[in-house]
Design an enzyme around this catalytic site. Structure first.
Site, PDB file in Angstrom:
ATOM      1  N   THR A 117       0.818  -1.201   0.000  1.00  0.00           N
ATOM      2  CA  THR A 117       0.000   0.000   0.000  1.00  0.00           C
ATOM      3  C   THR A 117       0.853   1.253   0.000  1.00  0.00           C
ATOM      4  O   THR A 117       1.980   1.241   0.515  1.00  0.00           O
ATOM      5  CB  THR A 117      -0.916   0.010   1.237  1.00  0.00           C
ATOM      6  OG1 THR A 117      -1.711   1.184   1.210  1.00  0.00           O
ATOM      7  CG2 THR A 117      -0.114  -0.010   2.537  1.00  0.00           C
ATOM      8  N   TYR A 141      -3.905  -1.746  10.311  1.00  0.00           N
ATOM      9  CA  TYR A 141      -3.925  -2.297   8.945  1.00  0.00           C
ATOM     10  C   TYR A 141      -2.664  -1.898   8.186  1.00  0.00           C
ATOM     11  O   TYR A 141      -1.956  -2.745   7.619  1.00  0.00           O
ATOM     12  CB  TYR A 141      -5.170  -1.819   8.174  1.00  0.00           C
ATOM     13  CG  TYR A 141      -5.008  -2.000   6.679  1.00  0.00           C
ATOM     14  CD1 TYR A 141      -5.033  -3.273   6.119  1.00  0.00           C
ATOM     15  CD2 TYR A 141      -4.766  -0.907   5.834  1.00  0.00           C
ATOM     16  CE1 TYR A 141      -4.826  -3.458   4.741  1.00  0.00           C
ATOM     17  CE2 TYR A 141      -4.564  -1.079   4.472  1.00  0.00           C
ATOM     18  CZ  TYR A 141      -4.593  -2.357   3.923  1.00  0.00           C
ATOM     19  OH  TYR A 141      -4.380  -2.532   2.583  1.00  0.00           O
TER      20      TYR A 141
HETATM   21  N1  LIG Z   1      -8.507  -1.745  -2.113  1.00  0.00           N
HETATM   22  C1  LIG Z   1      -7.578  -0.863  -1.769  1.00  0.00           C
HETATM   23  O1  LIG Z   1      -7.862   0.334  -1.652  1.00  0.00           O
HETATM   24  C2  LIG Z   1      -6.142  -1.315  -1.523  1.00  0.00           C
HETATM   25  C3  LIG Z   1      -5.128  -0.331  -1.465  1.00  0.00           C
HETATM   26  C4  LIG Z   1      -3.829  -0.758  -1.231  1.00  0.00           C
HETATM   27  C5  LIG Z   1      -3.538  -2.102  -1.065  1.00  0.00           C
HETATM   28  N2  LIG Z   1      -4.538  -3.022  -1.116  1.00  0.00           N
HETATM   29  C6  LIG Z   1      -4.204  -4.439  -0.917  1.00  0.00           C
HETATM   30  O2  LIG Z   1      -4.678  -5.173  -2.036  1.00  0.00           O
HETATM   31  C7  LIG Z   1      -5.053  -6.489  -1.624  1.00  0.00           C
HETATM   32  C8  LIG Z   1      -6.429  -6.828  -2.162  1.00  0.00           C
HETATM   33  O3  LIG Z   1      -7.348  -5.879  -1.662  1.00  0.00           O
HETATM   34  P1  LIG Z   1      -8.840  -5.806  -2.215  1.00  0.00           P
HETATM   35  O4  LIG Z   1      -9.229  -4.375  -2.252  1.00  0.00           O
HETATM   36  O5  LIG Z   1      -8.971  -6.610  -3.431  1.00  0.00           O
HETATM   37  O6  LIG Z   1      -9.618  -6.478  -0.992  1.00  0.00           O
HETATM   38  P2  LIG Z   1     -10.719  -7.659  -1.030  1.00  0.00           P
HETATM   39  O7  LIG Z   1     -11.236  -7.787   0.360  1.00  0.00           O
HETATM   40  O8  LIG Z   1     -11.671  -7.432  -2.131  1.00  0.00           O
HETATM   41  O9  LIG Z   1      -9.829  -8.928  -1.406  1.00  0.00           O
HETATM   42  C9  LIG Z   1      -9.092  -9.672  -0.478  1.00  0.00           C
HETATM   43  C10 LIG Z   1      -9.353 -11.135  -0.814  1.00  0.00           C
HETATM   44  O10 LIG Z   1      -8.548 -11.957   0.033  1.00  0.00           O
HETATM   45  C11 LIG Z   1      -9.350 -13.031   0.516  1.00  0.00           C
HETATM   46  N3  LIG Z   1      -8.727 -13.463   1.771  1.00  0.00           N
HETATM   47  C12 LIG Z   1      -8.528 -12.729   2.894  1.00  0.00           C
HETATM   48  N4  LIG Z   1      -7.880 -13.461   3.819  1.00  0.00           N
HETATM   49  C13 LIG Z   1      -7.659 -14.687   3.269  1.00  0.00           C
HETATM   50  C14 LIG Z   1      -7.011 -15.872   3.715  1.00  0.00           C
HETATM   51  N5  LIG Z   1      -6.468 -15.954   4.945  1.00  0.00           N
HETATM   52  N6  LIG Z   1      -6.935 -16.926   2.881  1.00  0.00           N
HETATM   53  C15 LIG Z   1      -7.476 -16.863   1.632  1.00  0.00           C
HETATM   54  N7  LIG Z   1      -8.096 -15.760   1.161  1.00  0.00           N
HETATM   55  C16 LIG Z   1      -8.187 -14.683   1.964  1.00  0.00           C
HETATM   56  C17 LIG Z   1     -10.738 -12.441   0.658  1.00  0.00           C
HETATM   57  O11 LIG Z   1     -11.771 -13.413   0.667  1.00  0.00           O
HETATM   58  C18 LIG Z   1     -10.804 -11.534  -0.566  1.00  0.00           C
HETATM   59  O12 LIG Z   1     -11.295 -12.216  -1.695  1.00  0.00           O
HETATM   60  C19 LIG Z   1      -4.947  -6.518  -0.099  1.00  0.00           C
HETATM   61  O13 LIG Z   1      -3.746  -7.165   0.254  1.00  0.00           O
HETATM   62  C20 LIG Z   1      -4.891  -5.051   0.287  1.00  0.00           C
HETATM   63  O14 LIG Z   1      -4.155  -4.851   1.472  1.00  0.00           O
HETATM   64  C21 LIG Z   1      -5.830  -2.666  -1.353  1.00  0.00           C
END
Ligand SMILES: NC(=O)c1ccc[n+]([C@@H]2O[C@H](COP(=O)([O-])OP(=O)(O)OC[C@H]3O[C@@H](n4cnc5c(N)ncnc54)[C@H](O)[C@@H]3O)[C@@H](O)[C@H]2O)c1
Length: 331
Positions: A117, A141
């Site tokens: 992030t 987080y």
């Molecule tokens: N969305 C944002 O604004 C953003 C910004 C920066 C970084 N990120 C990072 O991007 C990544 C994806 O984020 P996103 O927005 O798609 O979130 P999201 O919640 O849509 O996706 C996360 C996915 O991981 C799965 N998951 C969580 N824990 C798990 C586990 N222990 N085993 C298997 N599956 C698991 C969830 O079911 C989900 O499908 C994350 O690592 C997040 O930290 C997101």
């Protein structure tokens, strides 16, 4: 090339999976569905389960011994939840990532692309940051993401693991072909609030107009989620060259300029019909001026620059809002 995408049924992981398919890379998904959606995975090879389940990881590699890299998107991502449940967040994001990496090493899979992030930087006076900016996480987080990066870097220094940490700024939009998008009806960022204001007929409030930005409103770095997904394809294709002799490299994925809240509202009203009325209000507790990436490392190492505009992000978010319920119903 075949890749494992953890969290592949989530917002970003599913978009990365679609970009891989379009680029001729075969994705295999692993997702617990704690926040992800089976509807986003069903057309692909996928496993339902936890990244910390060593038996399941062994099965994935037994059935797909040709997996060459892992894109690790699985995490819990809700900042206020991480404040309420720090133990759960460290367990889910840090401890389980350690379990995953132990198994990747055991199965000889040494290329890791990590979803990190840009939200943990302390910005300079002009709001811009690069990969060398101080990391000062503002929430449990954000600290779990910084902790994972540190943990992976330590492991990479002493094992064959190699890591590209892609530091996303503020993803918006959806797959332009609308295969997937945000699971939630309203994203919590300002664009989500604009969409909500449009649907409810209420005005959109710019909270804080005295920040040190070009127009006084807060600044963010909105990146189209499809551009992010394309960056993962580039990271997979150029993985070894991008790392060179390094063992772990962070790369910002931002636009280089950022967008103020006022600019976002103006861009929204060029596209949304009917337009949303905009009012100003005081800062809310906890609000920050925000940050944007000024780095060109992604261009140098990955050959990546965002191709889609903020207007594309807004219109794809609106188009996704129109089909979201049907897609989540499996249609
Ligand atoms: N969305 C944002 O604004 C953003 C910004 C920066 C970084 N990120 C990072 O991007 C990544 C994806 O984020 P996103 O927005 O798609 O979130 P999201 O919640 O849509 O996706 C996360 C996915 O991981 C799965 N998951 C969580 N824990 C798990 C586990 N222990 N085993 C298997 N599956 C698991 C969830 O079911 C989900 O499908 C994350 O690592 C997040 O930290 C997101």
């Amino acid at each position: 090339m075949k890749v494992l995408i953890t969290g592949g049924a989530g917002y970003i992981g599913s978009t990365v999976a679609s970009a891989c398919v379009d680029a001729g890379i075969t994705p295999v998904l692993l997702d617990s569905l704690i926040t992800g959606r089976a509807e986003f995975a069903r057309e692909l090879d996928w496993y339902q389960g936890d990244i910390a389940d060593a038996g399941l990881i062994a099965r994935v590699f037994a059935e797909h011994p040709d997996i060459e890299a892992v894109v690790h998107c699985a995490a819990l991502i809700v900042v206020p939840d991480s404040v309420r449940d720090p133990v759960g967040y460290y367990q889910a994001n840090v401890a389980k990532s350690l379990d995953l990496v132990r198994e990747l090493l055991r199965h000889g899979c040494h290329r890791l692309v990590f979803s990190s992030t840009g939200c943990f930087y302390q910005p300079g006076p002009d709001g811009s940051v690069d990969e060398g900016s101080p990391i000062v996480p503002g929430s449990p987080y954000a600290r779990t993401k910084a902790a994972c990066e540190g943990m992976f870097a330590d492991i990479a220094a002493g094992t064959p693991l190699r890591v590209l940490s892609l530091r996303y700024f503020n993803p918006v939009g959806a797959d332009p072909r609308l295969r997937t998008g945000l699971q939630h009806r309203y994203p919590t960022h300002a664009l989500g609030k604009l969409i909500q204001a449009r649907e409810s007929g209420q005005p959109f409030a710019i909270t804080g107009t005295d920040y040190p930005t070009r127009d006084g409103s807060g600044i963010r770095d909105y990146v189209h989620v499809w551009d992010l997904a394309i960056a993962h394809v580039a990271a997979l294709r150029r993985f070894d060259a991008a790392l060179g002799r390094a063992t772990a490299v962070p790369i910002n994925l931002g636009t280089g300029t950022g967008t103020t809240v006022r600019e976002l509202a103006d861009a929204f009203n060029l596209i949304a019909e009917p337009p949303v009325s905009v009012v100003t209000a005081d800062r809310r507790p906890g609000d920050v001026a925000g940050a944007f990436s000024r780095s060109d490392r992604a261009k140098r190492l990955l050959g990546w620059e965002p191709q889609l505009s903020l207007g594309d992000g807004i219109s794809d978010s609106l188009r996704w809002a129109g089909v979201r319920e049907a897609r989540l119903a499996g249609l």
